[in-house]
Structure formats: C-alpha cells, structure tokens
Motif scaffolding. Sequence first.
Motif, mmCIF file in Angstrom:
data_model
loop_
_atom_site.group_PDB
_atom_site.id
_atom_site.type_symbol
_atom_site.label_atom_id
_atom_site.label_comp_id
_atom_site.label_asym_id
_atom_site.label_seq_id
_atom_site.Cartn_x
_atom_site.Cartn_y
_atom_site.Cartn_z
ATOM 1 N N SER A 2 10.568 63.987 79.216
ATOM 2 C CA SER A 2 10.613 65.250 79.940
ATOM 3 C C SER A 2 9.210 65.802 80.060
ATOM 4 N N GLN A 8 14.299 62.549 76.330
ATOM 5 C CA GLN A 8 15.547 63.146 76.786
ATOM 6 C C GLN A 8 16.728 62.327 76.294
ATOM 7 N N LYS A 9 17.879 62.977 76.190
ATOM 8 C CA LYS A 9 19.116 62.316 75.799
ATOM 9 C C LYS A 9 20.155 62.581 76.868
ATOM 10 N N GLY A 10 21.107 61.683 76.988
ATOM 11 C CA GLY A 10 22.183 61.854 77.952
ATOM 12 C C GLY A 10 22.273 60.662 78.875
ATOM 13 N N ALA A 13 19.178 60.140 81.028
ATOM 14 C CA ALA A 13 17.895 60.261 80.336
ATOM 15 C C ALA A 13 16.814 59.448 81.042
ATOM 16 N N ASN A 14 15.631 60.017 81.082
ATOM 17 C CA ASN A 14 14.444 59.371 81.645
ATOM 18 C C ASN A 14 14.565 59.068 83.136
ATOM 19 N N ASP A 37 22.691 66.477 81.694
ATOM 20 C CA ASP A 37 22.958 65.081 81.370
ATOM 21 C C ASP A 37 21.688 64.266 81.171
ATOM 22 N N GLY A 38 20.521 64.939 81.105
ATOM 23 C CA GLY A 38 19.286 64.289 80.693
ATOM 24 C C GLY A 38 18.237 64.056 81.752
ATOM 25 N N SER A 155 24.871 57.937 87.442
ATOM 26 C CA SER A 155 24.679 57.230 86.174
ATOM 27 C C SER A 155 24.963 55.743 86.316
#
Length: 175
Positions: A2, A8-10, A13-14, A37-38, A155
């Motif tokens: 971030s 980041q998580k989720g 992420a990234n 959600d990241g 996702s």
Amino acid sequence: MSSSGVAQKGILANRVAVVTGSTDGIGLAIARRLAQDGAHVVVSSRKQQNVDRAVAMLQGEGLSVTGTVCHVGKAEDRERLVAKALEHSGSVDFLVCNAGVNPLVGSTLGASEKVWDKLWSKQQKQSTKRLTLCPLPPRIGQPEDCAGLVSFLCSSDASYISGENIAVAGFSSRL
C-alpha cells in the motif's frame, strides 16, 4: 504494498483498482469494497471537490485510496488516471468503470423533466411489482449490493468465469 508501505491483506492484496465515477453511489460503494478487500483504489470524478471528499472519507476508514479528477471523455484525463494508478503498481491489474445508473435517460432521451418523471414513475411501478415476486425479503437494492460481486469478479476466485451476465436484482433474472 500500500502507499503506506504496509503489506495489504485480502483477496485483492497488492492490486490496484481504478474506479471511474467513484465518488458517490454505486461507484463509491465499489471503491470502498475493493479497498476493504485489499486493493489500492484510485477514485475519480469530474470535480476535484468530489474526489477530495471521497478520498478523505475512505482514508478516514483506514483504506488505501488516492484520487484524481477524470472526465473519461477526455484523453488527457484518462492518461492522468492511469498514471496515478501506475504510481502504486507497475501495472494496472483491473479496471472497473461505472458509466452511470441509467445511461438511457441521460444520453438517448436528453430528457425533459416530464419524460424523466414519466420514466421514473414507470420504474417505480415495475420495482414494486418485482418486489412482490421476489423470494428474498422485499427491499430496494442498495449500492453496496453491487460491490461484493465486483470484488469477487476482480479476484482470482473468478478466474474461470467468462461471458456471463449477472443481474444484481434481488430476484431471479435472465438477460
């Protein structure tokens, strides 16, 4: 990573998400959910004050968000939007566009208030009829109802889905 340098998580992420028309309504709900959600989200609107308000609100919720003014009809604005996303990632992983709730009204009809009122009245009657047919508890849909689906489709969980029409309508609907 971030913009704060914290991993980041989720499920997103990234990743970097660019969401146009994202300072209000469905676009804002989608931007919020993608960030939750990241993803690092770049919000945009045609007005700087709307961008500033949305960025402050979402950052106040602890979300990784930046923003820029963008009128998607202007090439230089689109270039600035992509450049803003590239500041946070080597590439833009996905792009979500929110063209508007009812482009038919704005573009095709160029509607007078009488036409809009007539159309709106017809939509209200149809919505009321649909609610009586709905197996779910009857209610009017909210912008957040779209956000979860958009996050899922962005996702890797949706990596084998293609060529589908998914109606977020609260009742069984085939397009």
